[in-house]
Each structure stands twice: as structure tokens, then as C-alpha cells.
Design an enzyme around this catalytic site. Sequence first.
Site, PDB file in Angstrom:
ATOM      1  N   SER A 275      31.510  70.845  51.779  1.00  0.00           N
ATOM      2  CA  SER A 275      31.945  72.395  51.713  1.00  0.00           C
ATOM      3  C   SER A 275      32.140  72.332  53.150  1.00  0.00           C
ATOM      4  O   SER A 275      32.494  71.812  53.703  1.00  0.00           O
ATOM      5  CB  SER A 275      29.924  73.187  51.340  1.00  0.00           C
TER       6      SER A 275
ATOM      7  N   GLY B 247      43.917  67.949  63.007  1.00  0.00           N
ATOM      8  CA  GLY B 247      45.143  66.610  62.290  1.00  0.00           C
ATOM      9  C   GLY B 247      44.706  66.451  61.095  1.00  0.00           C
ATOM     10  O   GLY B 247      45.944  66.783  60.260  1.00  0.00           O
TER      11      GLY B 247
ATOM     12  N   GLY C 280      44.150  64.111  50.359  1.00  0.00           N
ATOM     13  CA  GLY C 280      44.033  64.789  51.899  1.00  0.00           C
ATOM     14  C   GLY C 280      43.956  63.769  52.345  1.00  0.00           C
ATOM     15  O   GLY C 280      43.143  62.817  52.684  1.00  0.00           O
TER      16      GLY C 280
ATOM     17  N   VAL D  83      45.202  74.067  62.909  1.00  0.00           N
ATOM     18  CA  VAL D  83      45.742  74.747  63.950  1.00  0.00           C
ATOM     19  C   VAL D  83      46.517  74.204  64.633  1.00  0.00           C
ATOM     20  O   VAL D  83      47.606  74.300  65.710  1.00  0.00           O
ATOM     21  CB  VAL D  83      44.533  76.143  64.522  1.00  0.00           C
TER      22      VAL D  83
ATOM     23  N   LYS E  70      41.750  74.958  50.403  1.00  0.00           N
ATOM     24  CA  LYS E  70      41.173  75.413  51.391  1.00  0.00           C
ATOM     25  C   LYS E  70      41.399  76.645  52.570  1.00  0.00           C
ATOM     26  O   LYS E  70      41.142  77.434  53.259  1.00  0.00           O
ATOM     27  CB  LYS E  70      40.870  74.145  52.930  1.00  0.00           C
TER      28      LYS E  70
ATOM     29  N   ASP F 230      43.332  62.168  42.801  1.00  0.00           N
ATOM     30  CA  ASP F 230      44.112  63.566  43.157  1.00  0.00           C
ATOM     31  C   ASP F 230      45.040  64.205  42.323  1.00  0.00           C
ATOM     32  O   ASP F 230      45.839  63.958  41.317  1.00  0.00           O
ATOM     33  CB  ASP F 230      44.929  63.453  44.618  1.00  0.00           C
TER      34      ASP F 230
ATOM     35  N   GLU G 297      51.034  64.206  42.373  1.00  0.00           N
ATOM     36  CA  GLU G 297      51.579  63.149  42.154  1.00  0.00           C
ATOM     37  C   GLU G 297      52.021  62.382  42.764  1.00  0.00           C
ATOM     38  O   GLU G 297      52.013  60.719  43.619  1.00  0.00           O
ATOM     39  CB  GLU G 297      52.794  63.393  41.061  1.00  0.00           C
TER      40      GLU G 297
ATOM     41  N   LYS H 247      32.391  77.909  56.322  1.00  0.00           N
ATOM     42  CA  LYS H 247      32.968  79.083  55.744  1.00  0.00           C
ATOM     43  C   LYS H 247      32.299  79.593  55.142  1.00  0.00           C
ATOM     44  O   LYS H 247      32.193  80.901  54.405  1.00  0.00           O
ATOM     45  CB  LYS H 247      34.363  78.905  55.808  1.00  0.00           C
TER      46      LYS H 247
ATOM     47  N   GLU I 248      39.337  86.323  57.735  1.00  0.00           N
ATOM     48  CA  GLU I 248      38.949  85.806  58.875  1.00  0.00           C
ATOM     49  C   GLU I 248      37.557  86.422  59.624  1.00  0.00           C
ATOM     50  O   GLU I 248      37.787  87.323  59.509  1.00  0.00           O
ATOM     51  CB  GLU I 248      40.239  85.163  59.880  1.00  0.00           C
TER      52      GLU I 248
END
Length: 473
Positions: free
Chosen positions: A264, A308, A155, A313, A225, A177, A180, A267, A401
Site C-alpha cells: 500500500s 528512482g 516495476g 520526482v 500510483k 506483469d 509485455e 497516501k 495532492e
Amino acid sequence: MTPTELRVVIYGAGEAGELVVQGLARGHAPNIRPVAFVDDDTRKVGRTLAGLPIEWAGGPIRPFLRKYGAERVLIAIPSAPGRRIREIHRKLMQEEIPALIVPGVWSIVATNDPITTVRDVNPEDFLRRHPRVLEKGKVAAFLKGQRVLVTGAGGTIGMEMVSQLAQFPLEALAGVDLSELAVYRLSEWATGPSWFLADMSRPADVQRVFDRFSPTVVFHAAAYKHVCILDREVRAAVRNNVASTHLLVEAALAGGVHTFVHVSTDKAIRPASIMGATKRAGELIVQAAQDRAPGRRLISVRFGNVLGSSGSVLPKFIEQIERGGPVTVTDPGARRYFMLASEAVELVLSSAAAGRPGKIYILDIGEPMYITELVHDLIRFFGKTPGVDVPIVYTGLGPGEKLKEDLSEIPCRRVDDYLLEVIEDPPELSAVEDQVQGLLAAAEDGEDADLCRRLEQMIPEYADAGTLRASRP
């Protein structure tokens, strides 16, 4: 002047601007020639810096480009917040002046290294503020000779973490991860670390990785996430965000891990979503394990929104603008904290080096930004008028949200200029293990409503948020 020479006026007659001139004089970016400075400080006007005249930036800039035969303005203001960068860029756009910017200019000032490159202004520069500078000495001392494992290595955060960790004197580095494709890309990207294709929510996979690598430090960044998706996929959220944390913590306690860092999110503060609740559950797992592990350190680190990162967003807004709109925003009053991936990782590394057992850490990243303000400035960045050339549509807040995320409401102890330790009433941890076991068993064959009720029992502040909706499937 050579045919390829680009004459520029430097915006910002300060230390960074002087270093820019010195770097260019040494041959970095040899096609760029600085010819003058402009600055907002009237006390500097009429003086020279690095042998170049300083003009006033309070009025039109175009006359100075004509005066000195320049074509562009190069922005070199390391301490400027995002709002100031937007103001400067808007001013230059109004005069139809193309702009360049020095990337990472804050590191130039911090290290006195010359610049190596300049580039066009990117939308990300609008969000700039003075980023956190990693205390590398303390971190290097902590990491020296360690065997470090990073989960979620494919990620945005995981790759940045691997990249930064590779600069320290480790004994060994490994990443894991579930994807693959991610592991393939990682193995092509860097051949030094060990790469594992494994699912950290499966006990056998966790045990295999620990048996083969024997880590002493673990950075657990693997997680789902996306708020709206996880509110529909509760079991997947519990398995990936809760089960993986529980299994990794238990493997760490059974093995030779002395420091475990759980990545963490903000949120998790009074969570109003499944994503936030499952990450808060992970924090409680870490804190409960700490009570069983004297002499070791298990901590959590909360992030804001990372610029990014996949699904963030900023790339979405840019794509919508390039298509001509509409740009979709949840609510005119929506506000969010933004941070760079490099800052996020530096927060993790600093917390790992300086954090106290069982504590939670956050980064002091200033004030939250109105999403609508960001969208307006991005549209203007592309030379268009908000609401005219590119429409903006407000879609309403989705399930889970929040209108705003306000870290200022959380009591904290300042560790250094940027790192904050969360002060909280000690949570009730005696029942965490039984609650986690019940939650994970329900994730195998239970209904979403049952999982939500179990999360509410485990996390009272989630129940207080009233997020168990009758409409939940």
C-alpha cells in the site's frame, strides 16, 4: 605513484573508513590509494587510523590535498543523514574538490565485508540516512521452501523484490506483469523465476496464474500510483488498484496461500486522492478477508516515496536541471518521506515474516524532507545557483495532492528498530464485500462521480477530506 593511481583523502575516520582502507589494501579498486583521513571530531586529530594520519575537517580541506598529494575526497560516513551528506558535498564544491563515495557503506559496517567499489557522489546520496538492515535469519526461516508469487514484477519495487527473494531458499519464484515489455525484460534479466504476462484485474488471468504456479506466499505490488493521472482516470484506478486486490485475495483464500502481503502507500492515510482512496480500499479488502481466514495471515504494508522509481520526482528534477530549468515544484511548503527501493522491499519481507494477521505496517524513516530544499541542493550539486542559473517555478498543488505527509500523526506500536505496526480503531468491515462489488460493477459502465461517491461511502476519512470536487469531469 603509477600513472593511473588516484590518491584520496577519506572523509570520516571511523569504522567504515578503516574498512575502506583495508578493502583497498586487499586490491579492491586498485587504482585508488588512500593517503590520509579528515574528520570533524577534534579528539581524533593528530592520531592515526589504519596507519594514516587524521586531520581536522572543520576548516578548509584543500590544504590537506596539497599536503598529501591527493586529488579527491572519498566520503565514508555510514551513519550520516542526507542533510550531513549535502553539507559535506557543498563544502567540497566550494573548494572545487571532486568527491567519491562508498556505495552501500552501511552494509560494510553491518557485515565487516571489505568494499568492492567506489563511485562519484550521486544526487541520491543527499537523501541518505542509516537504512534499515534486513533481519535475514527470520525472513529466511519464513521463506524456506515456499512458492512465492510477486505481482507487478516489472516495476521498480517488483524487480527489487524478485532480486531479494532470489537470495532465499525458496521452492519456486514467479512474477507477473501486465506489460509485455516488462515481462520480456524480466525474462532476459533472470531465467530462474517463472514469468507471466497477465492482467490481475481479470478473473481468468488470476485463475490461470494460480492454477499454473500454486503459490503459498503472495506479494501484491501491482498498482497504478500517479496521483494526478488517477484523479482523471477513476475507473482505471478502481479496476487496477481495487479489482486486482479483491481477485487476488479471493484466489489466495481459495488456494494454498498462507501469507498475503498487500503493498500500500502512505497516501492511504486519510486519503485526499483517488490513488490514496483506492489503496485504502485495498487495505480494507485485506482486513475483511482476514476475518474469514483464521490460520492465515493477510497484511498491508505502506510505503513512502521510493527514490528512482518510475515517475518519481528525483529523475524528473535532474532532467529539468540538466535542461537548464525551470524546475517545477508544487509548493514551497511541500514535504515528503523518501525511501530506497531496497528499504521498501526489506520492509515488505520483514512484515511478511513478523506481521500479525490483518495488521498494517510502515517503516520508520525519520523526518519528511522539504521538496524545495532537495531541489536547491540538487541544483548546487550540478554546480549551479538556484534561482539564478536554474529557475524554480511553483505550480501549486494538483488535485488530490497533500502539502505534507506526516506519519508521526499515526499511532503505532514498535515492532523493532524500524518496523511499526499501525494502531487503528477496528474499521467496519461487515459491509466491505458488498461495497466492493458495487464499486467494481460501477467501474464497468458508471460515471466517475458515482465511483467517487461509492469510495466515500466505503472510506469515511476520504469523504471527510472533501475530495469530490465539482470540477471533476
